[in-house]
Design a protein around this motif. Sequence first.
Motif, PDB file in Angstrom:
ATOM      1  N   VAL A  52       0.865  -1.038  -0.008  1.00 43.00           N
ATOM      2  CA  VAL A  52       0.041   0.093   0.179  1.00 43.00           C
ATOM      3  C   VAL A  52       1.019   1.222   0.143  1.00 43.00           C
ATOM      4  CG1 VAL A  52      -1.743   1.288   1.188  1.00 43.00           C
ATOM      5  CG2 VAL A  52      -1.717  -1.283   1.209  1.00 43.00           C
ATOM      6  N   LEU A  53       0.768   2.081  -1.061  1.00 45.07           N
ATOM      7  CA  LEU A  53       1.526   3.060  -1.011  1.00 45.07           C
ATOM      8  C   LEU A  53       0.793   4.458  -0.708  1.00 45.07           C
ATOM      9  CD1 LEU A  53       3.429   2.422  -4.438  1.00 45.07           C
ATOM     10  CD2 LEU A  53       4.118   2.006  -2.000  1.00 45.07           C
ATOM     11  N   LEU A  54       1.555   5.465  -0.100  1.00 47.66           N
ATOM     12  CA  LEU A  54       1.073   6.611   0.511  1.00 47.66           C
ATOM     13  C   LEU A  54       1.657   7.967   0.295  1.00 47.66           C
ATOM     14  CD1 LEU A  54       0.209   5.157   4.125  1.00 47.66           C
ATOM     15  CD2 LEU A  54      -1.268   5.610   2.462  1.00 47.66           C
ATOM     16  N   PRO A  55       1.369   8.893  -0.468  1.00 46.60           N
ATOM     17  CA  PRO A  55       1.979   9.946  -0.915  1.00 46.60           C
ATOM     18  C   PRO A  55       2.086  10.967   0.199  1.00 46.60           C
ATOM     19  CG  PRO A  55      -0.157  10.146  -1.774  1.00 46.60           C
ATOM     20  CD  PRO A  55      -0.026   8.816  -1.097  1.00 46.60           C
ATOM     21  N   VAL A  56       3.263  11.388   0.694  1.00 49.93           N
ATOM     22  CA  VAL A  56       3.447  12.150   1.789  1.00 49.93           C
ATOM     23  C   VAL A  56       4.909  13.040   1.670  1.00 49.93           C
ATOM     24  CG1 VAL A  56       3.951  12.228   4.418  1.00 49.93           C
ATOM     25  CG2 VAL A  56       2.643  10.304   3.365  1.00 49.93           C
ATOM     26  N   ASP A  57       4.654  14.279   2.098  1.00 51.81           N
ATOM     27  CA  ASP A  57       6.016  15.070   2.246  1.00 51.81           C
ATOM     28  C   ASP A  57       6.165  15.296   3.437  1.00 51.81           C
ATOM     29  OD1 ASP A  57       7.856  17.113   2.409  1.00 51.81           O
ATOM     30  OD2 ASP A  57       6.554  18.634   0.809  1.00 51.81           O
ATOM     31  N   VAL A  58       7.257  14.776   4.112  1.00 49.95           N
ATOM     32  CA  VAL A  58       7.628  14.485   5.515  1.00 49.95           C
ATOM     33  C   VAL A  58       7.610  15.974   6.166  1.00 49.95           C
ATOM     34  CG1 VAL A  58       8.643  12.181   5.489  1.00 49.95           C
ATOM     35  CG2 VAL A  58       9.903  14.195   5.362  1.00 49.95           C
ATOM     36  N   THR A  59       7.988  17.085   5.308  1.00 47.84           N
ATOM     37  CA  THR A  59       8.115  18.363   5.950  1.00 47.84           C
ATOM     38  C   THR A  59       6.498  18.904   6.288  1.00 47.84           C
ATOM     39  OG1 THR A  59       7.987  19.743   4.063  1.00 47.84           O
ATOM     40  CG2 THR A  59      10.115  18.702   4.481  1.00 47.84           C
ATOM     41  N   LYS A  60       5.573  18.240   5.891  1.00 45.86           N
ATOM     42  CA  LYS A  60       4.189  18.895   5.988  1.00 45.86           C
ATOM     43  C   LYS A  60       3.425  17.741   7.168  1.00 45.86           C
ATOM     44  CE  LYS A  60       4.701  21.466   2.799  1.00 45.86           C
ATOM     45  NZ  LYS A  60       5.167  23.088   2.768  1.00 45.86           N
ATOM     46  N   GLU A  61       3.170  18.307   8.323  1.00 45.83           N
ATOM     47  CA  GLU A  61       2.635  17.419   9.591  1.00 45.83           C
ATOM     48  C   GLU A  61       1.186  17.144   8.718  1.00 45.83           C
ATOM     49  OE1 GLU A  61       1.936  17.076  14.036  1.00 45.83           O
ATOM     50  OE2 GLU A  61       2.346  19.191  13.375  1.00 45.83           O
ATOM     51  N   ASP A  62       0.499  18.160   8.101  1.00 45.80           N
ATOM     52  CA  ASP A  62      -0.750  17.695   7.844  1.00 45.80           C
ATOM     53  C   ASP A  62      -0.951  16.185   6.974  1.00 45.80           C
ATOM     54  OD1 ASP A  62       0.273  18.989   5.856  1.00 45.80           O
ATOM     55  OD2 ASP A  62      -1.751  19.852   5.344  1.00 45.80           O
ATOM     56  N   GLN A  63      -0.003  16.389   6.094  1.00 44.32           N
ATOM     57  CA  GLN A  63       0.097  15.131   5.143  1.00 44.32           C
ATOM     58  C   GLN A  63       0.469  13.946   6.069  1.00 44.32           C
ATOM     59  OE1 GLN A  63       2.315  15.775   1.625  1.00 44.32           O
ATOM     60  NE2 GLN A  63       1.555  17.672   1.093  1.00 44.32           N
ATOM     61  N   ILE A  64       1.323  14.111   6.936  1.00 41.81           N
ATOM     62  CA  ILE A  64       1.779  12.847   7.737  1.00 41.81           C
ATOM     63  C   ILE A  64       0.286  12.398   8.518  1.00 41.81           C
ATOM     64  CG2 ILE A  64       2.856  12.001   9.959  1.00 41.81           C
ATOM     65  CD1 ILE A  64       5.161  13.920   8.797  1.00 41.81           C
ATOM     66  N   ILE A  65      -0.533  13.346   9.028  1.00 43.99           N
ATOM     67  CA  ILE A  65      -1.600  13.064   9.808  1.00 43.99           C
ATOM     68  C   ILE A  65      -2.782  12.315   8.903  1.00 43.99           C
ATOM     69  CG2 ILE A  65      -3.476  14.091  10.737  1.00 43.99           C
ATOM     70  CD1 ILE A  65      -1.791  16.166  11.792  1.00 43.99           C
ATOM     71  N   GLN A  66      -2.931  12.805   7.598  1.00 41.34           N
ATOM     72  CA  GLN A  66      -3.557  12.317   6.529  1.00 41.34           C
ATOM     73  C   GLN A  66      -3.355  10.826   6.302  1.00 41.34           C
ATOM     74  OE1 GLN A  66      -4.214  14.712   3.352  1.00 41.34           O
ATOM     75  NE2 GLN A  66      -5.588  13.395   1.994  1.00 41.34           N
ATOM     76  N   ALA A  67      -2.045  10.864   5.986  1.00 42.33           N
ATOM     77  CA  ALA A  67      -1.566   9.481   5.516  1.00 42.33           C
ATOM     78  C   ALA A  67      -1.790   8.448   6.773  1.00 42.33           C
ATOM     79  CB  ALA A  67      -0.035   9.584   5.195  1.00 42.33           C
ATOM     80  N   ILE A 116      13.168  16.290  11.810  1.00 41.05           N
ATOM     81  CA  ILE A 116      11.897  16.686  12.499  1.00 41.05           C
ATOM     82  C   ILE A 116      10.940  15.778  11.794  1.00 41.05           C
ATOM     83  CG2 ILE A 116      10.044  18.633  12.480  1.00 41.05           C
ATOM     84  CD1 ILE A 116      12.261  20.726  12.240  1.00 41.05           C
ATOM     85  N   GLY A 117      10.987  15.270  10.542  1.00 42.25           N
ATOM     86  CA  GLY A 117      10.174  14.414   9.929  1.00 42.25           C
ATOM     87  C   GLY A 117       9.846  13.318  10.709  1.00 42.25           C
ATOM     88  N   ALA A 118      11.010  12.609  11.009  1.00 40.01           N
ATOM     89  CA  ALA A 118      10.887  11.298  11.954  1.00 40.01           C
ATOM     90  C   ALA A 118      10.126  11.643  13.252  1.00 40.01           C
ATOM     91  CB  ALA A 118      12.449  10.962  12.139  1.00 40.01           C
ATOM     92  N   VAL A 119      10.406  12.782  13.899  1.00 38.23           N
ATOM     93  CA  VAL A 119       9.628  12.824  15.133  1.00 38.23           C
ATOM     94  C   VAL A 119       8.377  13.327  15.146  1.00 38.23           C
ATOM     95  CG1 VAL A 119      10.106  15.339  15.503  1.00 38.23           C
ATOM     96  CG2 VAL A 119      10.235  13.632  17.562  1.00 38.23           C
ATOM     97  N   LEU A 120       7.871  13.683  13.792  1.00 37.13           N
ATOM     98  CA  LEU A 120       6.549  13.862  13.532  1.00 37.13           C
ATOM     99  C   LEU A 120       5.899  12.898  13.487  1.00 37.13           C
ATOM    100  CD1 LEU A 120       6.571  17.034  11.411  1.00 37.13           C
ATOM    101  CD2 LEU A 120       5.760  17.081  13.641  1.00 37.13           C
ATOM    102  N   TRP A 121       6.544  11.695  12.606  1.00 38.22           N
ATOM    103  CA  TRP A 121       5.817  10.291  12.518  1.00 38.22           C
ATOM    104  C   TRP A 121       5.584   9.569  13.688  1.00 38.22           C
ATOM    105  CZ3 TRP A 121       3.453   7.914   8.342  1.00 38.22           C
ATOM    106  CH2 TRP A 121       3.722   8.407   7.358  1.00 38.22           C
TER     107      TRP A 121
END
Length: 245
Positions: A52-67, A116-121
């Motif tokens: 399963v593939l998910l498009p995410v820009d790790v600099t965008k917290e809203d995209q992480i939340i959506q994924a 920062i991307g890692a800690v947001l995930w």
Amino acid sequence: MEALVIGASRGIGLAFIRQYLGMIHCQRVYGTYRHLSAELKLLQTQYPERLVLLPVDVTKEDQIIQAIATLKGQAQRLDEVIYCVGLLHQQTLQPEKSLRHIHPENLLTYFQINAIGAVLWAKHLAPLLRHGDRAVFAAISAKVGSIEDNRLGGWYGYRASKAALNMFLKNIAIEWKRTMSQAIVVALHPGTTDTELSQPFQKNVPPEKLFTPERTANQLRLVLDRLTDQDSGQFLSWDGTPLPW
């Protein structure tokens, strides 16, 4: 097992995707990408039920939340998460050789992507890892992020962002030990791997110390499989040896 590879389009992340798909006991693997590579797209067509593939820009917290919301709709839990996103250079950014090469916007880019991307995930993934069984959250760090081991200097943004990543992971390990004691959090040094990230800097690397992405993933798999809860909060090399902070 259900696994998530963050940054799965190429290099070490893509090699981890292939590895998980080759593991009989891995029912499903999730992969994120910013730009979908042809190789990753082909794997999805070959394994439509397991990848399963998910498009995410790790600099965008809203995209992480959506994924993660999408992921929660399909997965009850995750057993392994590997953060493989990393930046060393790009068209408008090169590692600094001297103080005179430092630009604040470049430093911010390094920190956003490498740390920062890692800690947001981790912030948003915790519920999927809190299931009572062994769970691993690992991130690809780098030996050049070791403060104690730094004898050459230079590469200010990359070194500092990887050192920040290591501190984030140490903090996460301490917090999760109190709230989800079965979780294992580690920083991993993959060795010099033949990827786009390292290609401009391979000239002086002996052939035997330049790993293919597949070899790197296999070596790190051996490290991951040996981890126990006593290893949480460690900074480990590709052969499992501890590295100095």
